[in-house]
Write a protein that holds these residues in place. Structure first.
Motif, short mmCIF file in Angstrom:
data_model
loop_
_atom_site.label_atom_id
_atom_site.label_comp_id
_atom_site.label_asym_id
_atom_site.label_seq_id
_atom_site.Cartn_x
_atom_site.Cartn_y
_atom_site.Cartn_z
N VAL A 1 31.77 40.99 37.32
CA VAL A 1 31.34 42.37 37.20
C VAL A 1 32.40 43.20 36.48
O VAL A 1 32.12 43.92 35.53
CB VAL A 1 31.08 43.00 38.59
CG1 VAL A 1 30.79 44.49 38.45
CG2 VAL A 1 29.93 42.29 39.29
N SER A 2 33.64 43.07 36.94
CA SER A 2 34.72 43.95 36.46
C SER A 2 35.05 43.65 35.00
O SER A 2 34.80 42.55 34.50
CB SER A 2 35.99 43.69 37.28
OG SER A 2 35.73 43.90 38.63
N PRO A 3 35.64 44.62 34.32
CA PRO A 3 36.19 44.33 33.01
C PRO A 3 37.22 43.20 33.13
O PRO A 3 38.06 43.22 34.02
CB PRO A 3 36.89 45.65 32.61
CG PRO A 3 36.23 46.70 33.46
CD PRO A 3 35.85 46.01 34.73
N CYS A 4 37.10 42.21 32.26
CA CYS A 4 38.04 41.09 32.29
C CYS A 4 38.08 40.46 30.91
O CYS A 4 37.09 39.91 30.45
CB CYS A 4 37.60 40.04 33.33
SG CYS A 4 38.58 38.51 33.23
N ASN A 5 39.24 40.56 30.28
CA ASN A 5 39.38 40.03 28.92
C ASN A 5 39.27 38.51 28.86
O ASN A 5 38.96 37.94 27.82
CB ASN A 5 40.72 40.46 28.33
CG ASN A 5 40.75 41.95 28.05
OD1 ASN A 5 39.76 42.52 27.59
ND2 ASN A 5 41.88 42.59 28.34
N LYS A 6 39.53 37.87 29.97
CA LYS A 6 39.45 36.41 29.99
C LYS A 6 37.98 35.96 30.03
O LYS A 6 37.59 35.01 29.36
CB LYS A 6 40.21 35.88 31.22
CG LYS A 6 40.40 34.37 31.23
CD LYS A 6 41.11 33.90 32.48
CE LYS A 6 42.62 34.07 32.42
NZ LYS A 6 43.28 33.32 31.34
N ARG A 7 37.19 36.66 30.82
CA ARG A 7 35.78 36.31 30.97
C ARG A 7 34.91 36.94 29.88
O ARG A 7 33.96 36.35 29.40
CB ARG A 7 35.29 36.76 32.37
CG ARG A 7 33.81 36.61 32.62
CD ARG A 7 33.44 36.79 34.09
NE ARG A 7 34.17 37.84 34.80
CZ ARG A 7 33.98 39.15 34.62
NH1 ARG A 7 33.10 39.60 33.78
NH2 ARG A 7 34.70 40.02 35.33
N ASP A 8 35.30 38.16 29.49
CA ASP A 8 34.48 38.94 28.56
C ASP A 8 35.44 39.62 27.58
O ASP A 8 35.83 40.77 27.79
CB ASP A 8 33.68 39.98 29.39
CG ASP A 8 32.74 40.79 28.53
OD1 ASP A 8 32.55 40.44 27.35
OD2 ASP A 8 32.19 41.78 29.06
N PRO A 9 35.83 38.87 26.53
CA PRO A 9 36.90 39.35 25.64
C PRO A 9 36.65 40.77 25.15
O PRO A 9 35.54 41.12 24.77
CB PRO A 9 36.86 38.35 24.48
CG PRO A 9 36.31 37.10 25.09
CD PRO A 9 35.32 37.55 26.13
N GLY A 10 37.73 41.56 25.25
CA GLY A 10 37.65 42.93 24.77
C GLY A 10 37.19 43.94 25.80
O GLY A 10 37.19 45.14 25.56
N SER A 11 36.81 43.47 27.00
CA SER A 11 36.26 44.40 28.00
C SER A 11 37.35 45.13 28.78
O SER A 11 37.08 46.12 29.44
CB SER A 11 35.33 43.66 28.96
OG SER A 11 36.02 42.65 29.67
N GLY A 12 38.58 44.62 28.72
CA GLY A 12 39.68 45.26 29.45
C GLY A 12 40.17 44.40 30.59
O GLY A 12 39.68 43.29 30.79
N CYS A 13 41.15 44.90 31.32
CA CYS A 13 41.72 44.16 32.45
C CYS A 13 41.70 45.05 33.68
O CYS A 13 42.48 45.99 33.78
CB CYS A 13 43.14 43.69 32.16
SG CYS A 13 43.91 42.91 33.59
N ALA A 14 40.80 44.75 34.61
CA ALA A 14 40.71 45.54 35.83
C ALA A 14 41.82 45.21 36.81
O ALA A 14 42.08 45.97 37.74
CB ALA A 14 39.35 45.33 36.49
N ALA A 15 42.48 44.08 36.62
CA ALA A 15 43.54 43.68 37.56
C ALA A 15 44.76 44.59 37.43
O ALA A 15 45.45 44.86 38.41
CB ALA A 15 43.93 42.23 37.32
N ILE A 16 45.02 45.05 36.19
CA ILE A 16 46.10 46.01 36.00
C ILE A 16 45.60 47.34 36.56
O ILE A 16 44.60 47.87 36.10
CB ILE A 16 46.48 46.13 34.52
CG1 ILE A 16 47.02 44.78 34.01
CG2 ILE A 16 47.50 47.24 34.31
CD1 ILE A 16 47.26 44.73 32.51
#
Lengths: 352, 752
Positions: free
Chosen positions: A129-144
């Motif tokens: 669901v969350s933005p994640c560049n690893k899963r969905d390149p370019g979507s961002g990093c929700a972990a930061i």
């Protein structure tokens, strides 16, 4: 789980021909060995391969040694390797790293070929669901800026701080191993293990230098005699069946109290299996002491970057490295081949 | 039972010899108030896989359902793109607010109803928390249902949720009617020569029972059978009837075994009526399995608390003033709270006492029961504070607690029915070796291990509920007990078997117990540690009547065949109701309407609590900062113990959970979304075997002839209470660091 095509070819050549190219976002085909990462992520719909190529008929399931070189087939299970005398007696860091990983049920099915490719446990990668560049390149990093206690402090980028969650690789990296692979239409390829994983940088979706159709068939490395003096220290929230908060694999070549050569690998703290070469260089020629060990730990984490919940990994990792150095130095390896006990019971008491 | 009769292959005595090797069982066996340590009568069924849990029941030609949960923490559903989902093979239907099922709501459990929350899913497009059930997919296969659910796209108009204490949008609600005041706290605290004033925090916890949540609905005509994990089948039946708008006589709720309840299966889940209504709509039985991840948000949980304790004492350690205030998180709509200060203020004597409770409404799901709901969080606060003031006073923490022990409830001035706290400390201290305690920080350290010892008081109110039972005895000496109570893994099948055998003077092998079916006489909710006391008290009445009618003597050497010969029938049956003193006269009757009546704890003329003492040793590696608990001793006095073996298991289970509560368990909420980011048992950790190497629970003998006819106090919850404080106190002893927030983790002990 999305429906997928299942195939189980009878040879490595057939397997690499049969697999659908994986693609950077994991939407191509996938090789299936123990499945402990793949099936999990397929159930979560994080990975949705149209086809799964099972490697169960490919052999690749032996551990051999000749002329001081060890060869491990990619389908050797974690459990088999963990209790193999070559590792228990002559490279306890490898055996320890396996014993301290996962649970017996997982170790019985998970293979070493798959193990080094274990995907991150970052919850933002897994939630689909969350933005994640690893899963969905370019979507961002929700972990930061999110819940990042278990995430990385080394090798991160502004695009990804996902931890490499495995253990075995952090010990294997000590031994300058070679990864043997094969891909369609080409012969076997040899890759230095150190080069296998790539830093997230601007492309966290790319985790290794393997081609989409490339299969790990095994590992080989020389096992020096001083590998007997090696340990894997893993700090974790509970005593068993937990991922590392910080771990360290250390092998020492000692001349009395003096370190001729040291190897230091880190886990639970970095985006990829991590070799702390600056710490190794520092240790060379030093006399073993707690201060020296702590200084090596400090050097290992130079350049580390902490986030809201995981900054503790920097001082923790430093001390885990120190303990691993002291534990390795404290090992009595004169009778190792008799006892077979390896480093599992070594402590640093007396080295304080 | 719904469709079968269970028989247990009972093996009561074979392993008594083994048991006797266990020190505490030996202690117990010498005590006449402790029942035989027989093995669980349902053990063979469980270990051979024959015990049928709710999801194990087969129904003809079922459809499979999968929940769809919200992926925003607050907002509205603005659209649903179901194009791809509807193309999934075998899809039967997709339900949401847009095509609402034919079901309604039932009252919230904390407001006297049965439902886990006050609002009904699908009633409106609003999303109130992250992970709320917003859709239901039904398909021919479970995989098809999951695949279609993954293909569904819910579109939201999303707002920033206020999901944690620190969020600016939470609403605080002060609860003055839940406060207690005795004496003049402010003056007494001001005057006290030694005092502490500390704040404590506990984390949100999730039940994570081994048995996942599930529901199967099966209609035959207008009769509905529901298989659902439940700690309260009667309540589920009544609540479901209301939600479905049908006569409760047409509903049977079946749940003979529960794979761990812990309070999480005590109130009626929102999805049960959805599944029943979907089954009614589609004309086929429907089965739902709730995934581990979904279980984190679609059921209840233990909410986080923030507490403050102010404690003042004289130089000799006598407490003079105690104030305990708490803030508890709850959902926006429901005002759920546990108010554990009502128990903490009854532990020690003090002339001036004050409590205050505030609930904090946030965008989260409604919390609910979890093992010792009130005491588990609040005794972390109180018992940490007592340790802190022991340090200030330079007094042994055991001695300080004994010094402030009281045989009169300090709040209400009434006597305890019994209170053996001193004896718990004496026996616990002896078994643990507390005489070797050295108070200096770090004085126990060895090599690279920092070692500390800690202690805390444990307690749980003794509570009871009305209960009805039916007992049948026949000429062959076979007895059958029927009651819609529950065995949530606690050993109820076993101890109720023992109670019937004991009262009728027949071997335990001759007793069959039927539980967990709403068609049986209404029993007790499996909560509040009320089951054993209440069921056994009702069993005693029924058995006494059977003895009277047959002319049997209790404990006598009766000739059953002759008794039945005289009686002139081959069998005899008695239905009995037990109503605990203090309950309304018609309480057993209202049990038939699913009303829960619980009495006990602080009452008008007495206060009833069980007590215990927890001793912990912690070891902290000075390099890895790993915190381990290699050793723990709990000593508990809880009146009559029905079975030393199952009792010990209950105590130890609570203590193990206490380790998790102290060191591991926290649902990690991302404040930006309200999502639990560790919604699996890989990252939401509980202790494993390697974490509990040396645990012992001591059964301290106690006779309480006032508390209820059975003399039973209840032991399901007390084991966890105080454990977190005893561990935190031990961490302080080892390191000198006072940690006032749990779980305590390695990073809390690292000096950067």
């Amino acid at each position: 789980m999305k429906p997928f095509r299942y195939q189980a070819p009878g040879s490595v050549d057939a397997a690499v021909e049969a697999v659908d190219p994986m693609g950077i976002a994991g939407q191509g085909g996938a090789f299936l060995a123990g499945g402990t990462t793949l099936i999990d992520l397929m159930k979560l719909h994080v990975v949705t391969p149209p086809s799964v190529t099972d490697v169960k008929n490919l052999g690749l399931d032996t551990i051999e040694e000749s002329g001081g070189e060890v060869r491990i087939g990619a389908r050797v299970t974690m459990a088999e390797a963990a209790e193999h005398p070559i590792f228990v007696e002559r490279a306890p860091a490898l055996s320890d790293a396996l014993w301290k990983a996962a649970s017996p049920q997982l170790r019985n099915v998970a293979t070493l070929g798959g193990n080094v490719l274990q995907r991150t446990r970052c919850p933002y990668f897994r939630d689909n669901v969350s933005p994640c560049n690893k899963r969905d390149p370019g979507s961002g990093c929700a972990a930061i800026g999110g819940i990042n206690r278990l995430l990385a402090v080394l090798g991160t980028s502004e695009n990804c701080i996902a931890t490499y969650a495995g253990d075995f690789a952090n010990a294997l990296i000590l031994f300058d191993a070679t990864v043997e692979t094969q891909r369609a239409g080409e012969g076997p390829r040899q890759i230095p293990f150190d080069d296998l994983h790539v830093l997230p940088e601007d492309h966290p979706e790319r985790e290794t230098m393997l081609g989409d159709d490339e299969l790990i068939t095994g590992y080989r490395f020389d096992l020096p005699d001083w590998a007997r003096r090696s340990v894997y220290v893993k700090a974790r929230d509970r005593e068993s069946y937990a991922f590392a908060l910080a771990s360290a694999a250390v092998a020492l070549d000692l001349d009395g109290d003096t370190i001729r050569e040291a190897r230091v690998g880190l886990g639970g703290v970095a985006t990829v299996p991590w070799r702390a070469r600056e710490a190794e260089d520092f240790l060379q020629g030093k006399t073993v002491s707690e201060d020296t060990a702590l200084e090596a730990g400090r050097i290992a984490f130079e350049g580390a970057k902490g986030y809201e919940h995981n900054a503790f990994k920097i001082p923790l990792g430093r001390q885990v490295v120190a303990k691993a150095i002291l534990d390795a130095a404290g090992m009595d390896i004169s009778g190792a081949s008799d006892s077979g006990a390896g480093g599992t019971s070594a402590t640093s008491e007396g080295a304080n | 039972m719904a469709d079968e009769t269970m028989t247990f292959d009972q093996t009561p005595t074979q392993d008594v010899e083994t048991q006797n090797k266990v020190a505490s069982a030996e202690r117990a066996a010498e005590n006449a108030n402790v029942g035989a340590a027989i093995s669980r009568v349902d053990g063979p069924l469980k270990v051979t896989g024959q015990a049928r849990y709710a999801a194990d029941f087969s129904v003809p030609n079922p459809l499979y359902a999968h929940l769809v949960i919200s992926t925003v923490g607050k907002g509205r559903i603005t659209g649903i793109d179901d194009g791809a989902a509807r193309r999934v093979k075998g899809l039967r239907e997709i339900y949401s607010h847009a095509n609402k099922l034919d079901n309604g709501s039932a009252p919230f459990f904390a407001a006297g109803g049965q439902a886990q929350q006050s609002w009904e899913p699908f009633a409106e497009p609003d999303v109130r928390f992250y992970g709320e059930t917003v859709g239901l997919v039904v398909a021919e296969t479970i995989l098809g249902a999951r695949e279609a659910a993954a293909e569904l796209v819910f579109e939201y108009e999303s707002q920033d949720p206020a999901a944690v204490f620190s969020a600016s949008g939470v609403e605080r609600q002060e609860m003055p009617d839940k406060s207690t005041t005795k004496g003049d706290f402010d003056s007494a605290f001001e005057a006290a020569p030694v005092k502490i004033d500390s704040d404590y925090e506990t984390a949100p916890n999730v039940h994570n029972a081994m048995e996942l949540f599930a529901t199967t609905a099966h209609w035959v005509g207008d009769k509905l059978t529901v298989y659902v994990p439940s700690q309260w089948v009667k309540g589920f039946q009544v609540g479901l009837a209301e939600e479905l708008g049908i006569d409760e006589a047409n509903i049977e709720v079946v749940c003979p075994f529960v794979g761990g309840g812990f309070g999480g299966k005590g109130s009626l889940f929102t999805w049960v009526s959805l599944i029943a209504a979907a089954s009614r709509d589609l004309g086929r039985p429907v089965k739902l399995y709730v995934t581990r991840e979904q279980g984190f948000t679609t059921a209840s949980f233990r909410a986080e608390t923030r507490q403050s304790v102010r404690l003042g004492a004289a130089q000799d350690g006598v407490f003079q003033a105690l104030e305990h205030t708490g803030e508890e998180l709850t959902s926006r709509a429901d005002n759920y709270f546990v108010n554990g200060q009502d128990a903490t203020i009854r532990m020690y004597q003090a002339d001036a006492i004050r409590t205050k409770l505030t609930t904090v409404h946030a965008d989260r799901q409604t919390p609910g029961f979890m093992r010792a709901p009130a005491e588990t969080p609040y005794f972390f606060g109180l018992e940490s504070a007592v340790d802190e003031i022991a340090r200030e006073l330079d007094m042994d923490p055991v001695e300080l607690r004994i010094k402030n022990d009281t045989m009169v409830d300090p709040v209400d001035g009434v006597p305890y029915t019994s209170r053996s706290l001193k004896e718990c400390f004496r026996q616990g201290a002896e078994a643990f070796g507390w005489s070797d305690y050295t108070p200096e920080i770090g004085s126990k350290n060895e090599g690279e291990w920092l070692i500390g010892w800690g202690v805390a008081t444990s307690t749980y109110p003794t509570q009871m509920s009305p209960c009805t039972v039916r007992i049948h005895l026949d000429v062959s000496g076979e007895a059958r007990l029927q009651v819609a109570s529950h065995d949530v893994g606690t050993g109820a099948y076993t101890v109720l078997t023992q109670a019937v055998a004991d009262e009728l003077g027949i071997p335990v092998e001759k007793v069959r117990v039927e539980l967990g079916d709403s068609r049986l006489p209404p029993g007790t909710i499996a909560g509040g540690s009320i089951s054993t006391a209440s069921n056994v008290s009702a069993i005693m009445i029924a058995c006494e009547r059977i003895r009277q009618r047959l002319g049997l003597e209790r404990g006598g050497d009766n000739d059953l065949a002759a008794a039945f010969e005289n009686f002139g029938q081959g069998g005899i049956e008695e239905y009995a109701e037990w109503n605990p003193p203090g309950a309304k006269k018609n309480a057993p009757k209202t049990l038939y309407n699913g009303k829960v009546t619980i009495v006990g704890g602080p009452e008008e003329s007495y206060t009833a609590f069980a007590f215990g003492a927890i001793f912990s040793e912690v070891r902290i590696n000075r390099f890895t900062h790993e915190i381990r608990v290699p050793r723990m001793t709990g000593a508990f006095a809880a009146g009559r113990i029905m079975n030393a073996k199952t009792a010990k298991s209950q105590y130890l289970g609570g203590m193990v959970w206490g380790i998790g509560h102290a060191l591991l368990e926290a649902a990690e909420v991302d404040p930006r979304t309200g999502a639990y980011m560790n919604d699996n048992i890989s990252e939401y950790l509980v202790p494993v075997n390697a974490d509990v190497p040396n645990m012992d629970a001591i059964i301290v003998p106690e006779v309480d002839d006032k508390v209820n006819p059975a003399g039973v106090k209840g032991i399901g919850e007390i084991g966890i209470v105080g454990v977190a404080a005893s561990i935190a106190n031990a961490v302080h002893h080892a390191t000198g660091t006072r940690l006032r927030r749990i779980p305590i983790r390695p990073e809390d002990l690292i000096q950067a």
